[in-house]
Design an enzyme around this catalytic site. Structure first.
Site, PDB file in Angstrom:
ATOM      1  N   GLU A  73       0.929  -1.296  -0.108  1.00  0.00           N
ATOM      2  CA  GLU A  73       0.016   0.061  -0.022  1.00  0.00           C
ATOM      3  C   GLU A  73       0.952   1.188   0.047  1.00  0.00           C
ATOM      4  OE1 GLU A  73      -2.808   0.117   3.181  1.00  0.00           O
ATOM      5  OE2 GLU A  73      -3.838  -1.543   2.545  1.00  0.00           O
ATOM      6  N   ARG A 129      -4.312   5.396 -24.392  1.00  0.00           N
ATOM      7  CA  ARG A 129      -4.576   4.757 -25.555  1.00  0.00           C
ATOM      8  C   ARG A 129      -5.890   3.998 -25.552  1.00  0.00           C
ATOM      9  NH1 ARG A 129       1.227   1.686 -26.464  1.00  0.00           N
ATOM     10  NH2 ARG A 129       1.099   1.722 -24.209  1.00  0.00           N
ATOM     11  N   GLN A 130      -6.397   3.895 -24.196  1.00  0.00           N
ATOM     12  CA  GLN A 130      -7.755   3.148 -24.007  1.00  0.00           C
ATOM     13  C   GLN A 130      -8.772   4.305 -23.991  1.00  0.00           C
ATOM     14  OE1 GLN A 130      -8.063  -0.138 -21.292  1.00  0.00           O
ATOM     15  NE2 GLN A 130      -5.908   0.133 -21.216  1.00  0.00           N
ATOM     16  N   ASP A 136       1.049   6.445 -38.437  1.00  0.00           N
ATOM     17  CA  ASP A 136      -0.509   5.556 -38.817  1.00  0.00           C
ATOM     18  C   ASP A 136      -1.507   7.059 -38.839  1.00  0.00           C
ATOM     19  OD1 ASP A 136      -0.950   6.862 -36.153  1.00  0.00           O
ATOM     20  OD2 ASP A 136      -0.466   5.061 -35.210  1.00  0.00           O
ATOM     21  N   LYS A 164      -1.677   2.088 -41.610  1.00  0.00           N
ATOM     22  CA  LYS A 164      -1.287   0.895 -40.709  1.00  0.00           C
ATOM     23  C   LYS A 164      -2.615   0.293 -40.377  1.00  0.00           C
ATOM     24  CE  LYS A 164      -0.637   1.103 -36.171  1.00  0.00           C
ATOM     25  NZ  LYS A 164      -0.032   1.639 -34.878  1.00  0.00           N
ATOM     26  N   ARG A 167      -4.238  -2.713 -37.648  1.00  0.00           N
ATOM     27  CA  ARG A 167      -3.598  -3.660 -36.643  1.00  0.00           C
ATOM     28  C   ARG A 167      -4.629  -4.714 -36.536  1.00  0.00           C
ATOM     29  NH1 ARG A 167      -0.109  -2.847 -32.251  1.00  0.00           N
ATOM     30  NH2 ARG A 167       0.140  -0.393 -32.645  1.00  0.00           N
ATOM     31  N   ASP A 216       5.944  10.017 -33.918  1.00  0.00           N
ATOM     32  CA  ASP A 216       5.165   9.451 -33.024  1.00  0.00           C
ATOM     33  C   ASP A 216       5.048  10.006 -31.589  1.00  0.00           C
ATOM     34  OD1 ASP A 216       2.796   7.659 -32.833  1.00  0.00           O
ATOM     35  OD2 ASP A 216       3.758   5.828 -33.493  1.00  0.00           O
ATOM     36  N   SER A 260       6.099  -1.487 -28.072  1.00  0.00           N
ATOM     37  CA  SER A 260       7.005  -2.658 -28.538  1.00  0.00           C
ATOM     38  C   SER A 260       7.939  -2.337 -29.636  1.00  0.00           C
ATOM     39  CB  SER A 260       5.911  -3.704 -28.922  1.00  0.00           C
ATOM     40  OG  SER A 260       5.265  -3.116 -30.262  1.00  0.00           O
TER      41      SER A 260
HETATM   42  C1  R5P Z   1      -0.526   4.234 -31.601  1.00  0.00           C
HETATM   43  O1  R5P Z   1      -1.850   4.555 -32.289  1.00  0.00           O
HETATM   44  C2  R5P Z   1       0.483   4.995 -31.151  1.00  0.00           C
HETATM   45  O2  R5P Z   1       0.445   6.334 -31.771  1.00  0.00           O
HETATM   46  C3  R5P Z   1       1.590   4.332 -31.224  1.00  0.00           C
HETATM   47  O3  R5P Z   1       1.813   4.291 -32.569  1.00  0.00           O
HETATM   48  C4  R5P Z   1       1.572   2.824 -30.604  1.00  0.00           C
HETATM   49  O4  R5P Z   1       1.276   2.767 -29.259  1.00  0.00           O
HETATM   50  C5  R5P Z   1       3.089   2.397 -30.616  1.00  0.00           C
HETATM   51  O5  R5P Z   1       2.858   1.149 -30.228  1.00  0.00           O
HETATM   52  P1  R5P Z   1       4.071   0.050 -30.592  1.00  0.00           P
HETATM   53  O6  R5P Z   1       5.501   0.644 -30.425  1.00  0.00           O
HETATM   54  O7  R5P Z   1       3.798  -1.218 -29.586  1.00  0.00           O
HETATM   55  O8  R5P Z   1       3.805  -0.409 -32.192  1.00  0.00           O
END
Ligand code: R5P
Length: 316
Positions: free
Chosen positions: A43, A100-101, A174, A197, A199, A223, A228
């Site tokens: 905690e 991102r969510q 993207d 792109k 996914r 970006d 990853s």
């Molecule tokens: C996605 O829309 C974000 O802008 C990044 O392009 C994404 O989070 C990158 O993730 P990763 O390096 O896992 O491909």
């Protein structure tokens, strides 16, 4: 630089002490004394060890890995400050995790970015200062003021210095990142190209098409997040296939999870620049082709301007 007359205090959570210290040194203002610890069951316990009554307090905490621990630490620091009668509390969240969510991706899935915004607001902050949110609309998840800083003042001079005289194309890896890449292209008087792109499933990226002319040019991918590394590594392959002379990347938030650093080192990218919005691990620091630029002066300046009730948009 003159400090404001109203008392301003900076408190650092544990997620990114190097950045907090760099901001503190930019402002010439020491970090406030605070014990932010864990009980044996993990905690979080917080004790602000200085008076904050009536003061303008800034809490610096990126909600990066471990995201849930860092998030809760932020909430508990805010609670401690509110109960300590701080006049105004600003959550300085250089990297806003869960961004991102930001929409339902299917039936019965959450909008976690909205939930996190609710939690931060309910904890008692008056405003939020962040940088390059994954989607600008996340500002609207809050019903308090949100300043979402733009990375241009950090990236543009570096690109100008390193790539002077070269024919550049800014690349959005993207469709969601087009606004960011276009803004940088405008500052640099460069062309723009977009990667279409697709996914197929979460965490796996697949490049489809390059929209725009890259043959014989130096491509700079921009970006908000590298996680990853899949998106940018695949984009670099697609750009090389279309005749790009060289491929580099500028990314605001270096999440760099799993084997990302090794993947990037082995990729077609000649270099990647990230910022210190997330504290770099030893692996990142040792990486042969990843370097860091500091956002501390920009963040510090924005904090000063908030405290002095001055414009932030003038910075851009
Ligand atoms: C996605 O829309 C974000 O802008 C990044 O392009 C994404 O989070 C990158 O993730 P990763 O390096 O896992 O491909």
């Amino acid at each position: 630089m003159t400090l404001p007359n109203t008392p301003m205090k900076i408190i650092a959570g544990n997620s990114n002490r190097p950045l907090a210290e760099a901001i503190s040194s930019y402002l010439g203002l020491p970090l406030a004394q605070a014990a932010i610890k864990r009980f044996s069951d993990m905690e979080v316990f917080v004790e602000i060890q200085e008076n904050v009554r009536g003061q303008d307090v800034f809490v610096i905490q990126s909600t990066s890995y471990p995201a849930n621990d860092n998030m809760l630490e932020l909430l508990i620091i805010i609670d401690a400050l509110r109960r300590g009668s701080a006049r105004r509390i600003t959550a300085v969240i250089p990297y806003f995790g869960y961004a991102r969510q930001d929409r339902k991706t299917g039936g019965r899935t959450p909008i976690s970015a909205k939930l996190v915004a609710n939690l931060i607001t309910t904890a008692g902050v008056d405003r939020v200062l962040t940088m390059e949110l994954h989607a600008g609309q996340i500002q609207g998840f809050f019903d308090i003021p949100v300043d979402n800083l733009n990375i241009s003042p950090v990236f543009v001079p570096d690109i100008q210095k390193k790539f002077a005289g070269q024919e550049l194309v800014m690349i959005s890896p993207d469709v969601g990142g087009v606004l960011r890449a276009r803004a940088l292209a405008k500052h640099l008087n460069a062309d723009l190209a977009i990667i279409d792109k697709r996914r197929e499933k979460a965490g796996v990226s697949e490049v489809m098409n390059v929209i725009g002319e890259v043959d014989g040019k130096v491509c700079i991918m921009v970006d908000d997040i590298v996680d990853s590394g899949g998106t940018l590594c695949n984009a670099a392959i697609a750009l090389k296939e279309q005749g790009a002379r060289a491929v580099h990347a500028y990314v605001v938030h270096g999440v760099l999870s799993g084997g990302a650093v090794a993947r990037i080192a082995a990729s077609q990218m000649e270099s990647m620049v990230i910022t210190d919005s997330i504290a770099a691990t030893e692996t990142v620091r040792m990486s042969p082709n990843i370097t860091q630029l500091s956002i501390a002066p920009l963040m510090g300046e924005a904090m000063l301007r908030i405290s002095e009730e001055r414009s932030i948009s003038e910075l851009f």
